[in-house]
Each structure stands twice: as structure tokens, then as C-alpha cells.
Design a protein around this motif. Structure first.
Motif, PDB file in Angstrom:
ATOM      1  N   SER A  39       1.011  -1.731  -0.010  1.00  0.00           N
ATOM      2  CA  SER A  39       0.067   0.649  -0.039  1.00  0.00           C
ATOM      3  C   SER A  39       0.816   1.149  -0.062  1.00  0.00           C
ATOM      4  CB  SER A  39      -0.786   0.028   1.476  1.00  0.00           C
ATOM      5  OG  SER A  39      -0.489   0.198   2.609  1.00  0.00           O
ATOM      6  N   GLY A  40       2.443   1.035  -0.016  1.00  0.00           N
ATOM      7  CA  GLY A  40       3.365   1.881  -0.018  1.00  0.00           C
ATOM      8  C   GLY A  40       3.377   2.747   1.564  1.00  0.00           C
ATOM      9  N   LYS A  41       2.614   1.875   2.819  1.00  0.00           N
ATOM     10  CA  LYS A  41       3.492   2.750   4.384  1.00  0.00           C
ATOM     11  C   LYS A  41       4.426   2.091   4.064  1.00  0.00           C
ATOM     12  CE  LYS A  41       1.595   1.846   8.952  1.00  0.00           C
ATOM     13  NZ  LYS A  41       0.901   1.339   9.590  1.00  0.00           N
ATOM     14  N   VAL A  42       5.333   2.792   5.402  1.00  0.00           N
ATOM     15  CA  VAL A  42       7.097   2.343   5.476  1.00  0.00           C
ATOM     16  C   VAL A  42       6.295   1.468   6.516  1.00  0.00           C
ATOM     17  CG1 VAL A  42       8.963   3.568   6.636  1.00  0.00           C
ATOM     18  CG2 VAL A  42       7.675   4.088   4.461  1.00  0.00           C
ATOM     19  N   VAL A  43       7.373   0.089   6.633  1.00  0.00           N
ATOM     20  CA  VAL A  43       6.854  -0.388   7.725  1.00  0.00           C
ATOM     21  C   VAL A  43       8.115  -1.026   8.494  1.00  0.00           C
ATOM     22  CG1 VAL A  43       4.512  -1.345   6.527  1.00  0.00           C
ATOM     23  CG2 VAL A  43       6.638  -2.528   5.769  1.00  0.00           C
ATOM     24  N   ALA A  44       9.735  -0.830   7.659  1.00  0.00           N
ATOM     25  CA  ALA A  44      10.716  -1.088   8.816  1.00  0.00           C
ATOM     26  C   ALA A  44      11.889  -0.358   7.839  1.00  0.00           C
ATOM     27  CB  ALA A  44      10.608  -2.699   7.366  1.00  0.00           C
ATOM     28  N   MET A  45      13.271  -0.781   8.092  1.00  0.00           N
ATOM     29  CA  MET A  45      14.595   0.341   7.056  1.00  0.00           C
ATOM     30  C   MET A  45      15.303  -0.688   7.266  1.00  0.00           C
ATOM     31  SD  MET A  45      15.335   3.105   9.816  1.00  0.00           S
ATOM     32  CE  MET A  45      15.722   2.762  11.498  1.00  0.00           C
ATOM     33  N   GLU A  46      16.165  -0.971   6.433  1.00  0.00           N
ATOM     34  CA  GLU A  46      17.618  -1.461   6.829  1.00  0.00           C
ATOM     35  C   GLU A  46      18.944  -0.509   6.756  1.00  0.00           C
ATOM     36  OE1 GLU A  46      16.731  -5.019   3.428  1.00  0.00           O
ATOM     37  OE2 GLU A  46      17.330  -3.097   2.411  1.00  0.00           O
ATOM     38  N   TYR A  47      19.553  -1.024   7.154  1.00  0.00           N
ATOM     39  CA  TYR A  47      20.752   0.031   7.993  1.00  0.00           C
ATOM     40  C   TYR A  47      22.243  -1.161   7.282  1.00  0.00           C
ATOM     41  CZ  TYR A  47      25.282   1.747  10.019  1.00  0.00           C
ATOM     42  OH  TYR A  47      25.411   2.001  10.773  1.00  0.00           O
ATOM     43  N   SER A  48      22.978  -0.213   6.878  1.00  0.00           N
ATOM     44  CA  SER A  48      24.121  -0.996   6.186  1.00  0.00           C
ATOM     45  C   SER A  48      25.151   0.209   6.257  1.00  0.00           C
ATOM     46  CB  SER A  48      24.034  -0.726   4.765  1.00  0.00           C
ATOM     47  OG  SER A  48      22.933  -2.168   4.792  1.00  0.00           O
ATOM     48  N   ASN A  49      26.836  -0.471   6.679  1.00  0.00           N
ATOM     49  CA  ASN A  49      27.524  -0.108   6.620  1.00  0.00           C
ATOM     50  C   ASN A  49      28.979  -0.449   6.197  1.00  0.00           C
ATOM     51  OD1 ASN A  49      28.653  -1.411   8.226  1.00  0.00           O
ATOM     52  ND2 ASN A  49      28.080  -0.136  10.200  1.00  0.00           N
ATOM     53  N   PRO A  50      30.025   0.170   6.279  1.00  0.00           N
ATOM     54  CA  PRO A  50      30.666  -1.463   5.704  1.00  0.00           C
ATOM     55  C   PRO A  50      31.095  -2.887   5.963  1.00  0.00           C
ATOM     56  CG  PRO A  50      31.897   1.179   5.932  1.00  0.00           C
ATOM     57  CD  PRO A  50      30.878   1.224   5.993  1.00  0.00           C
ATOM     58  N   VAL A  51      30.692  -2.964   7.548  1.00  0.00           N
ATOM     59  CA  VAL A  51      30.518  -4.182   7.772  1.00  0.00           C
ATOM     60  C   VAL A  51      29.249  -4.574   8.098  1.00  0.00           C
ATOM     61  CG1 VAL A  51      33.202  -4.133   8.608  1.00  0.00           C
ATOM     62  CG2 VAL A  51      31.111  -2.380  10.562  1.00  0.00           C
ATOM     63  N   LEU A  52      28.473  -4.327   8.487  1.00  0.00           N
ATOM     64  CA  LEU A  52      27.013  -4.606   7.675  1.00  0.00           C
ATOM     65  C   LEU A  52      25.976  -4.366   7.244  1.00  0.00           C
ATOM     66  CD1 LEU A  52      25.643  -2.983  11.110  1.00  0.00           C
ATOM     67  CD2 LEU A  52      26.954  -5.368  11.532  1.00  0.00           C
TER      68      LEU A  52
END
Length: 546
Positions: free
Chosen positions: A524-537
């Protein structure tokens, strides 16, 4: 420590050298110049060098203790940091050689309480940094709990990538290996390596200990803050709750010589220095606890270490019979220890045995500034949110955090010397379909499409729709997202005063330095989560909570 830095520094410092030094006095004076930056009464370094197994230089510069002003000596014992990994690998391989471990066995056989990842992870994956297991150092900085490294690793429900498909430096893999050695041998890891490695080889001042403060001749480590030196030592869970490899530069030469002479036995000696391979067959410049690279002066076998204010490096040029170990207690002031090693090695390598780097032999095609600048900027893989930042650098295109590219023509660029820390040594090519789109073609021929990121400023309403709390059980932390006039503010629930500003770089993708958040939406377009990244994750999921 950048895995290609040692290699590049040897190359850069070796070209155009004066003839090899002819006597001990000359090279001792030249080595003294390398450490001339060490000031009287300040922390510094110890350095030991051998030629064909004979120690020809062993000297210290600076002080071991700022309070007592006791000097660093050749017998000073320092924390070797990540140089411990080759000892962990050797201990593991000894057990493999005895039939007590299998390189191809699933690690759940030895640590059954690990989560089920849906993939088989082997002992060899752990030793070669190809397991995909998340690096605990990237987890701890966000965690609300003061856990040791093993506890953090055991609660990670997902991997950075399927085992064997990529290379990514992971301290966690070696945490698991130390645990496996202890469980299988029935001894603590420290006791095992003391009996099977240090005592056997005569490394009399080396130990793996959980109590470095009890070590005789221990040098303390410091970091320069303004005009003063401050104590900089990792303790307890800041170092993962495990022990430290404490050693001297001269003892590390004994270890180097043991590997050169095969004193650990044929299997261990061969396997610890055998370059790893990915599932697709790509050969890496990492073996097992050691980088092994072919450079312009022959094979280079090395590793670095860093433990807060302790900085170290050790390396060998087997072709030339050269071995070096440098251990420092001066924090970032000694961060160029690879450069020091490169400068010292060059004193002993005849000029005629040095060849030019490939990128100098095959120059990049000349392109105008306009041609280069039209292809700079941020590009995104729409399928998974991966980002590539391209910049112009002295008449060449370069990838931020990655490689300097060689121009074939206006629309095609190559990366002839892959960097293991960027896309796992992929000698890829970029084929620009337009100034706003390119294909990344891996050395195996796989194509990935990247489009120029759309950095159109989000509306206030769009930013507001991202607000809320996001929780990760793997990390044991909750992020609060707050909209601002031009971006968002992230802060950890348990550290509300640490507020980090993120700017949108593409639809639903926000960056701050090398940290990236990508917001995920339902149908539906609703924000339900987020993903986090960095050089080691990679893509650690935080679920939105109401």
C-alpha cells in the motif's frame, strides 16, 4: 587496515630507489629516519627486521608509560590486535590436520546454538572472511546492551550475504573459531596456542591473555588529543570480552620464520597461506588469517593490527628473505605503520628486481574534464538499493571507498587491479549506456544496472511519513526517526543525545558518511521497516513499531 595499502605503499616507495644498502650502519641510520617523527617523551614504536632468518635490526623508539616515562625497549610487550587472526587460523588448522575438525563441516556441528541461517557455513568460510557472519564491531556501536562478542554473534538471525559468495572482513568469524578451538581441544584458546604454538616455537614473550594488565614489560597505548596524550586501551567488552595477543616485534619475526620454514607442518603451512576462492571461482588475496598478494617485488604475506592506541603490522617478502614486525603504542600518530614497513623493505630490494605497476604500464585513455565530470555522482541499483559514488580524481574516475578506474574510452572503464575490500577483488568494468546509467560487468560476466540517483528534495509530508520508532532484536536497539526541514534525524532510544543527521540521496534512501538507511514499504506504500548498512553490516532490518 586497508588490505591493499601495504601493497600500494611498497609499490610507490620502491620505484626509483637508490642502490641496495651495503652495510648495517647505513640501514640502521635509514631506519632511524623512518621513526624520526617519534618525539622525546612520547609514545612510539618497536621495530624488528630479519634477513634470511637472522635478526639484523631490533630497536624501540619512544616511551612505554607516559606516567613513569619508562622507555619502550626491544623487549616491550604490546597488543598485536588483529594480527592474532593468523594464530587463530593456525590453531584451527592444527586440529583439522589431526582429524578433530573438518574444513568443510557445518559450524553448527561445533556451536549448535547458532541460529539457523538457511545456509551452510563452514570452518573455512570463517577463516577466509567469506562466511557472511556480521562483524560484531559494527553491532556493538548501536547496541543498548553491554554484551561480549560471542553473545552478539549468537543472536544475529541473518547474514550479510550467502556464505562463499563475497568477502567481508569479519572479526565475528574469528570469535567463533576461538570458541570452536576451545570446545574441541578441551582447553582455553589461550592455553592451546601457548602449548601448541608459542612454547613450541620459542616465542617466550608472547601470550594470549584475558588479563593484559598482568603482562611483564607491557607498554601502554595512547592517543593524541589536542596537545596531550591520553590512555587508549580496549578493555572488557570493548574488545569483545575475549583476550589479547600480547607480543614483541622480535617474537613476531620468529612466527614469520616458522611459516617460511614450514615448522608448523606441511598441511598447516600450506593451507594458512593458500589464497581463498569464492564459489564462482574468483581467487582472493586473503588466505587464512593472512593477506597473500603478488606485488612488484614478489609475493607479500602480511597482516595488520589495531586495538585502540595499539597499531601494528607484520609482513614477509619470501623471495628476498625479508621479514618485518612493527608494533606501536602511539594511536593514529602511528597509523602509517604500513608505510614505515614499505620504506624499510625498499632498503633491501635491488632496483632491478622491481617492476612498474600495471596501471603505469597501460595508461588510462585521456578524457576531458567535461567527459569525466558528466559521469560523476551517486548511482543506485534499484533492485536492492546498493549505491556507487563516482568522483573525478586527477584526470581519472574513481569509486569512493573503492578503486581508481582506467578509461578504455569515453563510455567504458575498467578496474584492472581489484581491491578485496571493494566488491571482493572484482576486476569489474563499467559500461555507460548514458551519462545517467551504467552496467557494472563483473569479471565473471554478470551485469548489474545502476541509474543516477534522484536527489530531488523530499517534501515535508514525505519526511513526516518516515517518523517513528524502529527496532532490531538482532542489534538490541531502537532508532527514533524525526523529520527536519531538509532530512531526518536518527537517534538511539538508549542514547537520545547522540543525534545523527541523514540526507535523502534517492527515494527512501538516506545517508550520513558511510552509513545508509533504506526505508521499506508494503504494497500500500506504507513504511513498515528500514534497512541499515555500513562497511561491515549489510541490510540489517529494523521493524517499525507503533
Amino acid at each position: 587496515m586497508n588490505s591493499s595499502l601495504f601493497r600500494k605503499l611498497i609499490i610507490i616507495t620502491a620505484i626509483g630507489l637508490s642502490p641496495i644498502l651495503s652495510n648495517a650502519q647505513n640501514y640502521a641510520e635509514q631506519i632511524d629516519k623512518v621513526f624520526s617523527w617519534v618525539e622525546d617523551g612520547s609514545p612510539g614504536c618497536t621495530c624488528a627486521l630479519s634477513k634470511n632468518g637472522e635478526v639484523i635490526f631490533n630497536k624501540a623508539y619512544g616511551v612505554a608509560n607516559m606516567e613513569t616515562k619508562s622507555p619502550l625497549t626491544a623487549n616491550s610487550v604490546l597488543d598485536a590486535g588483529s594480527m592474532v587472526k593468523q594464530f587463530v587460523a593456525a590453531a584451527t588448522l592444527l586440529l583439522v590436520d589431526e582429524g578433530k575438525l573438518s574444513l568443510t563441516a557445518d559450524i553448527h556441528q561445533y556451536i549448535p546454538e547458532l541460529p539457523q541461517y538457511g545456509h551452510k557455513i563452514t570452518i573455512d568460510h570463517l577463516m577466509t572472511h567469506t562466511s557472511g557472519v556480521r562483524d560484531w564491531t559494527g553491532i556493538r556501536m548501536f547496541s543498548s546492551q553491554d554484551d561480549d562478542a560471542l553473545t552478539m554473534v549468537l543472536r544475529q538471525s541473518e547474514l550479510n550475504f550467502p556464505p562463499g559468495t563475497q568477502w567481508s572482513y569479519s572479526n565475528s568469524g574469528f570469535v567463533l573459531l576461538k570458541e570452536i578451538v576451545a570446545r574441541v581441544s578441551g582447553k582455553s584458546f589461550g592455553q592451546f596456542v601457548q602449548e601448541r604454538l608459542f612454547d613450541k616455537l620459542g616465542m617466550k614473550q608472547t601470550s594470549y591473555t584475558e588479563h593484559p594488565e598482568d603482562i611483564v614489560n607491557r607498554a601502554l597505548a595512547y592517543e593524541k588529543r589536542g596537545d596531550s596524550w591520553q590512555l587508549a586501551i580496549l578493555e572488557d567488552n570493548d574488545r569483545g570480552g575475549g583476550g589479547a595477543l600480547m607480543s614483541t616485534a622480535s617474537d613476531l619475526l620468529i612466527w614469520n620464520e616458522a611459516l617460511t620454514e614450514g615448522k608448523l607442518g606441511k598441511f598447516v603451512t600450506q593451507k594458512i597461506q593458500e589464497p581463498a576462492r569464492l564459489k564462482n571461482g574468483r581467487v582472493l588475496t586473503y588466505a587464512r588469517g593472512l593477506f597473500v598478494e603478488e606485488v612488484e617485488v614478489g609475493q607479500l604475506v602480511w597482516h595488520g593490527g589495531s586495538a585502540n592506541g595499539y597499531k601494528s603490522v607484520m609482513g614477509r617478502l619470501p623471495k628476498h628473505g625479508l621479514s618485518i614486525a612493527i608494533m606501536c603504542n602511539a594511536g593514529e600518530a602511528a597509523d602509517a605503520r604500513s608505510a614505515y614497513a614499505g620504506r624499510i623493505f625498499r632498503l633491501f630490494v635491488p632496483k632491478e628486481e622491481i617492476s612498474q605497476p600495471e596501471h603505469l604500464i597501460t595508461p588510462s585513455a585521456e578524457l576531458s574534464a567535461d567527459q569525466l565530470n558528466s559521469k560523476t555522482g551517486l548511482f543506485v541499483n534499484e533492485a536492492n538499493g546498493d549505491l556507487i559514488q563516482i568522483m573525478s580524481n586527477n584526470g581519472r574516475l574513481a569509486i569512493v571507498g573503492g578503486s581508481l578506474l582506467t578509461a578504455i574510452d569515453e563510455n567504458n572503464f575498467s578496474n584492472p587491479q581489484g581491491d578485496i575490500e571493494y566488491r571482493s577483488s572484482d576486476e569489474f568494468k563499467l559500461h555507460f549506456l548514458s551519462n545517467d546509467q551504467f552496467e557494472l560487468i563483473s569479471m565473471e560476466g554478470n551485469k548489474t544496472l545502476f541509474n543516477r540517483a534522484n536527489n530531488e528534495a523530499p517534501t515535508t509530508e514525505e519526511l513526516k511519513s518516515l517518523e517513528g520508532n524502529y527496532i532490531s532484536e538482532d542489534i538490541k536497539s531502537t532508532f527514533k526517526v524525526t523529520a527536519t526541514d531538509s532530512g531526518i534525524i536518527m537517534n538511539l532510544e538508549h542514547a537520545p543525545m547522540q543525534r545523527i543527521p541523514f540526507q535523502q540521496v534517492h527515494k527512501d534512501i538516506f545517508q550520513f558518511r558511510r552509513m545508509t538507511f533504506r526505508f521499506l514499504r508494503d504494497k500500500s506504500g506504507k513504511v513498515v521497516a528500514m534497512e541499515y548498512s555500513n562497511p561491515v553490516l549489510s541490510k540489517v532490518k529494523f521493524i517499525r513499531i507503533e
